[in-house]
Scaffold this motif. Structure first.
Motif, PDB file in Angstrom:
ATOM      1  N   VAL A  68       0.931   7.009  -3.811  1.00 58.60           N
ATOM      2  CA  VAL A  68       1.747   6.930  -2.599  1.00 58.60           C
ATOM      3  C   VAL A  68       2.941   6.029  -2.862  1.00 58.60           C
ATOM      4  N   ASP A  69       3.967   6.169  -2.012  1.00 57.78           N
ATOM      5  CA  ASP A  69       5.255   5.532  -2.257  1.00 57.78           C
ATOM      6  C   ASP A  69       5.381   4.093  -1.788  1.00 57.78           C
ATOM      7  N   SER A  70       4.551   3.675  -0.840  1.00 61.19           N
ATOM      8  CA  SER A  70       4.759   2.344  -0.269  1.00 61.19           C
ATOM      9  C   SER A  70       3.431   1.739   0.184  1.00 61.19           C
ATOM     10  N   LEU A  71       3.486   0.447   0.458  1.00 68.36           N
ATOM     11  CA  LEU A  71       2.298  -0.242   0.963  1.00 68.36           C
ATOM     12  C   LEU A  71       1.917   0.292   2.345  1.00 68.36           C
ATOM     13  N   GLU A  72       2.901   0.697   3.119  1.00 66.52           N
ATOM     14  CA  GLU A  72       2.614   1.301   4.426  1.00 66.52           C
ATOM     15  C   GLU A  72       1.832   2.601   4.245  1.00 66.52           C
ATOM     16  N   ASP A  73       2.200   3.382   3.218  1.00 67.91           N
ATOM     17  CA  ASP A  73       1.455   4.609   2.919  1.00 67.91           C
ATOM     18  C   ASP A  73       0.029   4.287   2.475  1.00 67.91           C
ATOM     19  N   VAL A  74      -0.138   3.177   1.746  1.00 72.36           N
ATOM     20  CA  VAL A  74      -1.480   2.738   1.356  1.00 72.36           C
ATOM     21  C   VAL A  74      -2.295   2.445   2.608  1.00 72.36           C
ATOM     22  N   ARG A  75      -1.714   1.677   3.532  1.00 71.37           N
ATOM     23  CA  ARG A  75      -2.402   1.366   4.800  1.00 71.37           C
ATOM     24  C   ARG A  75      -2.815   2.644   5.519  1.00 71.37           C
ATOM     25  N   ASP A  76      -1.876   3.575   5.644  1.00 68.65           N
ATOM     26  CA  ASP A  76      -2.167   4.838   6.337  1.00 68.65           C
ATOM     27  C   ASP A  76      -3.312   5.583   5.664  1.00 68.65           C
ATOM     28  N   TYR A  77      -3.275   5.661   4.347  1.00 69.35           N
ATOM     29  CA  TYR A  77      -4.311   6.371   3.603  1.00 69.35           C
ATOM     30  C   TYR A  77      -5.675   5.719   3.811  1.00 69.35           C
ATOM     31  N   LEU A  78      -5.716   4.397   3.678  1.00 72.31           N
ATOM     32  CA  LEU A  78      -6.992   3.692   3.832  1.00 72.31           C
ATOM     33  C   LEU A  78      -7.536   3.834   5.251  1.00 72.31           C
ATOM     34  N   GLU A  79      -6.657   3.768   6.249  1.00 74.02           N
ATOM     35  CA  GLU A  79      -7.101   3.949   7.635  1.00 74.02           C
ATOM     36  C   GLU A  79      -7.644   5.351   7.852  1.00 74.02           C
ATOM     37  N   GLU A  80      -6.957   6.356   7.294  1.00 73.11           N
ATOM     38  CA  GLU A  80      -7.428   7.740   7.420  1.00 73.11           C
ATOM     39  C   GLU A  80      -8.768   7.935   6.723  1.00 73.11           C
ATOM     40  N   SER A  81      -9.039   7.109   5.714  1.00 73.97           N
ATOM     41  CA  SER A  81     -10.306   7.187   4.983  1.00 73.97           C
ATOM     42  C   SER A  81     -11.417   6.404   5.666  1.00 73.97           C
ATOM     43  N   GLY A  82     -11.094   5.748   6.793  1.00 70.65           N
ATOM     44  CA  GLY A  82     -12.117   5.046   7.554  1.00 70.65           C
ATOM     45  C   GLY A  82     -12.177   3.549   7.342  1.00 70.65           C
ATOM     46  N   MET A  83     -11.259   2.979   6.577  1.00 68.83           N
ATOM     47  CA  MET A  83     -11.255   1.538   6.355  1.00 68.83           C
ATOM     48  C   MET A  83     -10.389   0.866   7.424  1.00 68.83           C
ATOM     49  N   ASP A  84     -10.894  -0.210   8.000  1.00 70.40           N
ATOM     50  CA  ASP A  84     -10.123  -0.960   8.991  1.00 70.40           C
ATOM     51  C   ASP A  84      -9.258  -1.978   8.268  1.00 70.40           C
ATOM     52  N   VAL A  85      -7.961  -1.699   8.183  1.00 70.04           N
ATOM     53  CA  VAL A  85      -7.034  -2.599   7.497  1.00 70.04           C
ATOM     54  C   VAL A  85      -6.081  -3.274   8.480  1.00 70.04           C
ATOM     55  N   SER A  86      -6.334  -3.102   9.776  1.00 72.57           N
ATOM     56  CA  SER A  86      -5.403  -3.607  10.788  1.00 72.57           C
ATOM     57  C   SER A  86      -5.236  -5.122  10.735  1.00 72.57           C
ATOM     58  N   GLY A  87      -6.275  -5.864  10.403  1.00 77.03           N
ATOM     59  CA  GLY A  87      -6.182  -7.312  10.361  1.00 77.03           C
ATOM     60  C   GLY A  87      -5.870  -7.869   8.984  1.00 77.03           C
ATOM     61  N   MET A  88      -5.583  -6.984   8.037  1.00 73.26           N
ATOM     62  CA  MET A  88      -5.345  -7.421   6.666  1.00 73.26           C
ATOM     63  C   MET A  88      -3.854  -7.625   6.408  1.00 73.26           C
ATOM     64  N   SER A  89      -3.529  -8.662   5.639  1.00 73.53           N
ATOM     65  CA  SER A  89      -2.143  -8.884   5.236  1.00 73.53           C
ATOM     66  C   SER A  89      -1.768  -7.851   4.171  1.00 73.53           C
ATOM     67  N   ASP A  90      -0.468  -7.729   3.909  1.00 75.83           N
ATOM     68  CA  ASP A  90      -0.021  -6.811   2.859  1.00 75.83           C
ATOM     69  C   ASP A  90      -0.654  -7.182   1.525  1.00 75.83           C
ATOM     70  N   GLU A  91      -0.740  -8.472   1.245  1.00 73.58           N
ATOM     71  CA  GLU A  91      -1.328  -8.937  -0.009  1.00 73.58           C
ATOM     72  C   GLU A  91      -2.797  -8.532  -0.099  1.00 73.58           C
ATOM     73  N   GLU A  92      -3.535  -8.654   1.001  1.00 72.97           N
ATOM     74  CA  GLU A  92      -4.952  -8.269   1.006  1.00 72.97           C
ATOM     75  C   GLU A  92      -5.112  -6.773   0.792  1.00 72.97           C
ATOM     76  N   VAL A  93      -4.237  -5.978   1.401  1.00 76.34           N
ATOM     77  CA  VAL A  93      -4.297  -4.530   1.216  1.00 76.34           C
ATOM     78  C   VAL A  93      -4.023  -4.192  -0.248  1.00 76.34           C
TER      79      VAL A  93
END
Length: 87
Positions: A43-68
């Motif tokens: 994927v092209d960006s960290l935002e895309d990583v967040r989207d992918y992980l959320e779609e896969s069922g991982m809760d990343v809402s409270g995670m910093s960019d570094e944690e993601v």
């Protein structure tokens, strides 16, 4: 079918221990086969990583960019993209 760059394959080979206890690939060819088999995505960006992980069922809402970015499934590539491998 995804096409993985040489940089992507080398990064996975070098850092596969962050996700797996044992080596799953020892050559670029084995790395490519493994990534294709597990349908890894680039994927092209960290935002895309967040989207992918959320779609896969991982809760990343409270995670910093570094944690993601440090999530075991995420491999940062030198060109600013990210490889995501589901273990």
């Amino acid at each position: 079918m995804n096409e993985y760059t040489e940089e992507c394959l080398k990064t996975f080979l070098k850092n596969q221990g962050q996700l797996f206890d044992e080596l799953v690939a020892e050559s670029l060819e084995e790395a490519e086969e493994f990534l294709e088999d597990c349908m890894a995505v680039v994927v092209d960006s960290l935002e895309d990583v967040r989207d992918y992980l959320e779609e896969s069922g991982m809760d990343v809402s409270g995670m910093s960019d570094e944690e993601v970015e440090e999530t075991a499934e995420v491999f940062a590539l030198d060109d600013g993209t990210y490889l995501i491998v589901e273990g």
